[in-house]
Design a protein around this motif. Sequence first.
Motif, PDB file in Angstrom:
ATOM      1  N   ILE A   1      -6.436   3.174   0.132  1.00  0.00           N
ATOM      2  CA  ILE A   1      -5.712   4.431  -0.073  1.00  0.00           C
ATOM      3  C   ILE A   1      -6.728   5.545  -0.303  1.00  0.00           C
ATOM      4  O   ILE A   1      -7.605   5.435  -1.170  1.00  0.00           O
TER       5      ILE A   1
ATOM      6  N   SER B   1       0.719   4.307  -2.623  1.00  0.00           N
ATOM      7  CA  SER B   1       0.359   5.606  -2.048  1.00  0.00           C
ATOM      8  C   SER B   1       1.349   6.692  -2.461  1.00  0.00           C
ATOM      9  O   SER B   1       0.961   7.849  -2.696  1.00  0.00           O
TER      10      SER B   1
ATOM     11  N   ARG C   1       0.819  -1.204   0.000  1.00  0.00           N
ATOM     12  CA  ARG C   1       0.000   0.000   0.000  1.00  0.00           C
ATOM     13  C   ARG C   1       0.859   1.263   0.000  1.00  0.00           C
ATOM     14  O   ARG C   1       0.534   2.249  -0.656  1.00  0.00           O
TER      15      ARG C   1
END
Length: 400
Positions: free
Chosen positions: A194, A151, A147
Amino acid sequence: MQRKFNFTKVEIDSLPLPDKGKRNTYQDSRTNGLSLRVSSTGVKTFCVFKRIKGGSPERVTLGRYPDMTIDQARRKTMEISLAISEGKNPAESKRKLKSELLFGDLFGDYLERHSKPKKKTWLEDHEKYKNHIEKPLGRKKLSEIDRSTISVIHSNITKTGHPIAANRILALISSVFGWAISAGLWEKNPALGIRRNKEKSRDRFIQSDELPKFFQSLADESSDIIRDYVLISLLTGARRSNVCSMKWQDINFDRAEWRIEETKNDTPQIVTLSPEAIEVLHNRKTNSESEYVFPGKGKRGHLMEPRKGWERILNRAGIKDLRIHDLRRTLGSWQAKTGASLAIIGKSLNHKNQSTTAIYARLDLDPVRDSVNTATNAMLTAAGLVKPGEVLEFKKKNTK
């Protein structure tokens, strides 16, 4: 719950859903070892359950139905059974393959197996990947992408002043991982969770005071393809991809109509052509040798990316923050300014709205044509190019 039957599309599509939190397993009577697992949410997954020599039983997930067909699942099951008979462990091999799969390879599969067959905008997916995703993710193994990695990509694009584009890139990455899960190529989607940038509806269109310099810049454009493409985009309000791929065979000069066979809404559209639009097309038709109104040098034969030409026009005009899609909004806005109803505007721009579909269906093209012609004349009048009620002839630029 387990049951054995001959897997067919009709049988699989009619299977009942198990209770919440439960899962039913069915076995194929034709192919030994092939199973179908059905979850309470309706997800149906093909898998092979076999005992490996000298070890415990292993379950190998093949892919989700209907992304994976019954025939594909049967062939894969036979390949796995053969490998097991030779002393191999397909489950272990698949786990190793997953850990080595690169995102670039996964995107290639996604493009060929999902995006191209199912999305009219697959070229946009490819462009987004090349411009924003390939460099940071293309050579990374899927196991290396988390993630935080995604991101950072979203954040970097946002910082360049393109928050909406950042959201679209994030959505594409998430879509690729989501497809990989459904195809049995991966187990998780690191793009989930996100936070996306806030978006607001865009209301930009060409204002009255911008029209004179906009049309002057169009007149000064050296490329007649770009100039006429922009004019037709403005005068019809059609979407960029439809104008780029416009064919002569779809234009009826006698009725002043253009039929778009495939639209974003998956329904054909009849676009009324104003006298000014007909003038532009007549001029292009005179020396045209292509089946396309706006020919291109690429494999598809028509104009694909007018962005550079569009930027030239805006730079000469000194106009900022205007996109090609805003031409579509410009026609609709001028229709509204000249008194057109929302139903008329929706019909002319082929907007698909559940609450007004019945109204659209009852509209004929006459009021739509009147509205488009009135809006066109109002724009040209504001630009100082005609007097009210006059028709402007767009003469071809002499490039000799």
